[in-house]
Scaffold this motif. Structure first.
Motif, short mmCIF file in Angstrom:
data_model
loop_
_atom_site.label_atom_id
_atom_site.label_comp_id
_atom_site.label_asym_id
_atom_site.label_seq_id
_atom_site.Cartn_x
_atom_site.Cartn_y
_atom_site.Cartn_z
N PHE A 78 -7.49 -35.66 -21.85
CA PHE A 78 -6.06 -35.90 -22.00
C PHE A 78 -5.29 -34.58 -22.04
CE2 PHE A 78 -2.24 -37.08 -24.44
CZ PHE A 78 -1.77 -38.07 -23.60
N THR A 79 -5.82 -33.60 -22.78
CA THR A 79 -5.18 -32.28 -22.86
C THR A 79 -5.14 -31.62 -21.49
OG1 THR A 79 -5.89 -32.03 -25.15
CG2 THR A 79 -5.30 -30.02 -23.97
N ALA A 80 -6.23 -31.72 -20.74
CA ALA A 80 -6.27 -31.13 -19.39
C ALA A 80 -5.24 -31.80 -18.48
CB ALA A 80 -7.67 -31.26 -18.80
N LEU A 81 -5.12 -33.11 -18.58
CA LEU A 81 -4.12 -33.82 -17.76
C LEU A 81 -2.70 -33.42 -18.14
CD1 LEU A 81 -5.67 -37.40 -17.57
CD2 LEU A 81 -5.36 -35.78 -15.69
N LEU A 82 -2.44 -33.24 -19.42
CA LEU A 82 -1.11 -32.80 -19.84
C LEU A 82 -0.81 -31.40 -19.33
CD1 LEU A 82 -0.82 -34.13 -23.51
CD2 LEU A 82 0.43 -34.89 -21.49
N GLN A 83 -1.80 -30.51 -19.39
CA GLN A 83 -1.59 -29.15 -18.88
C GLN A 83 -1.33 -29.19 -17.38
OE1 GLN A 83 -5.14 -27.15 -20.16
NE2 GLN A 83 -4.30 -26.62 -22.15
N LEU A 84 -2.04 -30.05 -16.68
CA LEU A 84 -1.85 -30.19 -15.24
C LEU A 84 -0.45 -30.72 -14.95
CD1 LEU A 84 -3.14 -30.19 -12.38
CD2 LEU A 84 -3.86 -32.51 -12.83
N ALA A 85 -0.01 -31.70 -15.73
CA ALA A 85 1.29 -32.31 -15.50
C ALA A 85 2.44 -31.36 -15.82
CB ALA A 85 1.41 -33.58 -16.34
N MET A 86 2.25 -30.47 -16.77
CA MET A 86 3.33 -29.61 -17.22
C MET A 86 3.38 -28.26 -16.50
SD MET A 86 4.58 -31.77 -19.23
CE MET A 86 5.89 -30.89 -20.01
N ALA A 87 2.39 -27.95 -15.69
CA ALA A 87 2.35 -26.66 -15.01
C ALA A 87 3.46 -26.57 -13.96
CB ALA A 87 0.99 -26.45 -14.35
N LYS A 88 4.22 -25.51 -14.00
CA LYS A 88 5.28 -25.27 -13.01
C LYS A 88 5.20 -23.83 -12.59
CE LYS A 88 7.28 -29.29 -13.28
NZ LYS A 88 7.13 -30.27 -12.33
N PRO A 89 5.19 -23.46 -11.37
CA PRO A 89 4.87 -24.31 -10.22
C PRO A 89 3.37 -24.58 -10.18
CG PRO A 89 5.10 -22.06 -9.48
CD PRO A 89 5.42 -22.07 -10.97
N LEU A 90 3.01 -25.62 -9.50
CA LEU A 90 1.59 -25.97 -9.41
C LEU A 90 0.88 -25.06 -8.43
CD1 LEU A 90 1.68 -29.87 -9.20
CD2 LEU A 90 1.07 -28.47 -11.16
N PRO A 91 -0.31 -24.58 -8.81
CA PRO A 91 -1.12 -23.85 -7.84
C PRO A 91 -1.49 -24.79 -6.67
CG PRO A 91 -1.94 -23.52 -10.07
CD PRO A 91 -0.90 -24.59 -10.13
N PRO A 92 -1.72 -24.27 -5.48
CA PRO A 92 -1.99 -25.12 -4.31
C PRO A 92 -3.11 -26.14 -4.50
CG PRO A 92 -1.70 -22.84 -3.64
CD PRO A 92 -1.69 -22.85 -5.14
N LEU A 93 -4.20 -25.75 -5.17
CA LEU A 93 -5.30 -26.70 -5.38
C LEU A 93 -4.85 -27.85 -6.26
CD1 LEU A 93 -8.22 -27.54 -4.97
CD2 LEU A 93 -8.84 -26.07 -6.89
N TRP A 94 -4.07 -27.56 -7.28
CA TRP A 94 -3.58 -28.61 -8.18
C TRP A 94 -2.66 -29.57 -7.42
CZ3 TRP A 94 -2.32 -26.53 -13.72
CH2 TRP A 94 -3.47 -25.96 -14.26
N GLU A 95 -1.88 -29.04 -6.47
CA GLU A 95 -1.01 -29.91 -5.67
C GLU A 95 -1.83 -30.96 -4.93
OE1 GLU A 95 1.73 -27.94 -3.10
OE2 GLU A 95 2.60 -26.77 -4.73
N LEU A 96 -3.00 -30.56 -4.43
CA LEU A 96 -3.87 -31.52 -3.75
C LEU A 96 -4.38 -32.59 -4.71
CD1 LEU A 96 -6.04 -29.18 -1.50
CD2 LEU A 96 -4.28 -30.78 -0.76
N LEU A 97 -4.68 -32.20 -5.95
CA LEU A 97 -5.19 -33.14 -6.93
C LEU A 97 -4.16 -34.19 -7.34
CD1 LEU A 97 -7.18 -30.72 -9.26
CD2 LEU A 97 -8.12 -32.36 -7.63
N VAL A 98 -2.90 -33.82 -7.35
CA VAL A 98 -1.86 -34.74 -7.84
C VAL A 98 -0.98 -35.29 -6.73
CG1 VAL A 98 -1.80 -33.69 -10.12
CG2 VAL A 98 -0.26 -32.85 -8.35
N ALA A 99 -1.34 -35.06 -5.47
CA ALA A 99 -0.50 -35.50 -4.36
C ALA A 99 -0.49 -37.01 -4.17
CB ALA A 99 -0.93 -34.82 -3.06
N ALA A 100 -1.59 -37.67 -4.42
CA ALA A 100 -1.68 -39.11 -4.21
C ALA A 100 -1.22 -39.86 -5.45
CB ALA A 100 -3.11 -39.51 -3.86
N LYS A 101 -0.59 -41.01 -5.24
CA LYS A 101 -0.11 -41.85 -6.34
C LYS A 101 -1.29 -42.57 -6.98
CE LYS A 101 3.50 -45.10 -7.38
NZ LYS A 101 4.68 -45.77 -6.89
#
Length: 147
Positions: A78-101
């Motif tokens: 849960f903490t990792a997901l929150l960190q991922l959600a709150m990161a601005k701007p997202l690193p390119p790899l993270w963009e791939l992880l969160v691109a799909a709904k």
């Protein structure tokens, strides 16, 4: 906190080990749970527990200890997901992880971010959830030439 076991308790039958998650209740953990913790040590006649919070101040009372699900893994994810959600701007790899709904997670994350920024909800004008993929698609592509 040290829980003293009744004399004659068969320690082998208890099956509590160091590092295991436990729930503390008066009689039934699904009805009157009062706390959670991790078993710190098990010795003959005593189980020491590291509590998450405080027990009611009732020394000498009999408590029930039950094994429970290990929440450490859940909390780390849960903490990792929150960190991922709150990161601005997202690193390119993270963009791939969160691109799909993914179910309602996108709407929840968008809503959480917008609430923190005081901007309302993460719902589009037609009532549908705004996905991260839609946000990325509407933004200019990386490395594109503006004109």
């Amino acid at each position: 906190v040290a829980f003293v076991l009744p004399q004659g308790t068969d320690m082998e039958r208890l099956r509590f080990g160091s590092g295991e998650s436990i729930t503390i209740s008066a009689q039934d953990p699904s009805v009157d749970r009062v706390g959670e913790g991790i078993v710190a040590s098990v010795r003959q006649g005593v189980i020491q527990v590291q509590l998450f919070g405080k027990l009611p101040d009732q020394k000498g009372r009999t408590w029930r200890l039950d094994k429970s699900a290990n929440s450490v893994t859940y909390e780390r994810q849960f903490t990792a997901l929150l960190q991922l959600a709150m990161a601005k701007p997202l690193p390119p790899l993270w963009e791939l992880l969160v691109a799909a709904k993914v179910g309602a997670v996108d709407a929840w994350v968008d809503n959480s971010i917008q609430k923190q920024a005081g901007q309302g909800t993460g719902v589009s004008a037609d009532g549908g959830a705004v996905s991260r993929a839609a946000q990325l698609a509407s933004a200019a592509a990386r490395g594109s030439d503006p004109g």
